[in-house]
Design an enzyme around this catalytic site. Sequence first.
Site, mmCIF file in Angstrom:
data_model
loop_
_atom_site.group_PDB
_atom_site.id
_atom_site.type_symbol
_atom_site.label_atom_id
_atom_site.label_comp_id
_atom_site.label_asym_id
_atom_site.label_seq_id
_atom_site.Cartn_x
_atom_site.Cartn_y
_atom_site.Cartn_z
ATOM 1 N N ASP A 1 18.659 12.270 57.494
ATOM 2 C CA ASP A 1 18.205 11.558 56.304
ATOM 3 C C ASP A 1 19.332 10.671 55.775
ATOM 4 O OD1 ASP A 1 16.030 11.462 54.095
ATOM 5 O OD2 ASP A 1 17.896 11.772 52.981
ATOM 6 N N LEU A 2 19.007 9.407 55.457
ATOM 7 C CA LEU A 2 20.023 8.496 54.912
ATOM 8 C C LEU A 2 20.307 8.863 53.461
ATOM 9 C CD1 LEU A 2 18.974 6.894 57.429
ATOM 10 C CD2 LEU A 2 19.501 4.826 56.147
ATOM 11 N N ASP B 1 13.127 6.858 55.364
ATOM 12 C CA ASP B 1 14.543 6.883 55.744
ATOM 13 C C ASP B 1 14.903 8.200 56.430
ATOM 14 O OD1 ASP B 1 14.204 8.400 53.466
ATOM 15 O OD2 ASP B 1 16.177 7.925 52.640
#
Length: 516
Positions: free
Chosen positions: A399-400, A442
């Site tokens: 996950d960003l 994302d």
Amino acid sequence: MADWISRDDRLPVPVTAYGPLHLLARHVHRLSDTGQAHEAITAADAYLVIARIVRDEKSVRFLIQGKMYALLALGRVNEAYPLAIALLHSQRAAGSVLGEAKALCDLARIHLLGGHYVDCMRNLARAGVLLGTAPAETDRHRSALCSFATAATAAELYEAAAGAYEQLRHSTSSFDLVHAVTLLYWGLRLAHVGRSEEARSRLRRSAEITRAWLETDPDPTITAMHALALAKLGETTVAEKLARSVIMELRAGGSHQYARMAHLALGISLRAHGFPQEARREFIAARDLTEEGSRPDERPIIRFELALTALDLDSGQASRDLFETVEGQVRELWRLRLQRLAMLRQARQREETEAARARAEREILRDPLTGLGNRRRFDLLIGAVSPAREAPLTLLLIDLDHFKAVNDIHSHSVGDLALREVAAILRAHCRQGDEAVRYAGDEFVIFLGGDAEAGSEVGERIRMAVAEADILTDLHMTVSVGVATWSSGMTGEQLFQAADSRLYAAKWSGRNTTAA
């Protein structure tokens, strides 16, 4: 290794597209190509032991191929077949499109020798489609295309073989002469079934190629090819002179195929000049040389010229009956050849349709922004995780960090750029058999074929690579990674939940972290 290279520009072994033991494999191929088939098989068996011990899979495939060619040279088709199948599976497992195409061509030749024409055409068609999708103008592409042309020639599919050689000629002149041979035999066969204009077109093209080579290289084999084309085109005075000048040299040197061409050229010329008895002797000499091995299309060519000469010697009913019989056989062989060509074209259409369908399915499962698999692809992969699976599997959920702020501060176009950059990093860290997908906005997932230790190492390398990447001058991204490994009895949903809980832990520990 990096430190070692920094002290010295040299590498301990030459870097090639082949394995470190490729010279051993080349030796096997050289033995097979020079008629030493038994020696090639013995060498291949010995070298395969070494290559497998050191796990040089590329050389293993090359050695298997060399042994297969040697077995085919000895007519041991049944022994060559399982090697061809093993080679095909190995190339597919390695993800080598061109390697698979070449293996399919070799398998097609084996099916042809066994009289399995449907299988032969299907494999050739599949190879042709793969060749059309692979990058051209490379050595590996030329090698695979050459195998396609060789298999097509063996099946007397002159149209397909000539097309392949025409492509090869654009990148190198090395294939000029095999192209000229294909055109030559194609022209002879066309002449024998009464398609004179088409025959002359192929024969003229063959003569043009050989004439250009003879200007710089007066080789007897090229001379024989040129003489035969000229003889059938009616330029018999020149053809006779050329053929006489090389026949004995070719016979003495064991160049039987080209000696047969010279005998045919001389026979056709002598018959045209009113010497049918002498012409008959030349055709018989050519026929006798087929005992040393010949192409499948040479015998009917020689048989037709002999029958035509018998008609010149004696126009009685017996000679007419003989000629009509031979002519009927030649036309029947041509009909069967056209049937194989139609089978190839139909198989090619089916393969192209299947390839188009597969491409459409891949597009449905592909995320258009990143090029990775999409949520639909994720659902298929996670749904395929069986509680009874045997192979190791680790899931990386990535996950960003603070991605919403990127969109808010820099714009959504910059956010898209960041997603594409991260996707490229994930793709670079996927090995053969691994797959990365974009799960949601994302969030990304990697299905990794390895244990927990391998998953943790890959996850940490990805985290570091993203942190060090320059998305923009003033934009640096980080990711949090959750790692979970499948254990016996675990479903795909349970595996994903385990990875999600690790990702949650990584977020709570301050982000830019790998939790396993």
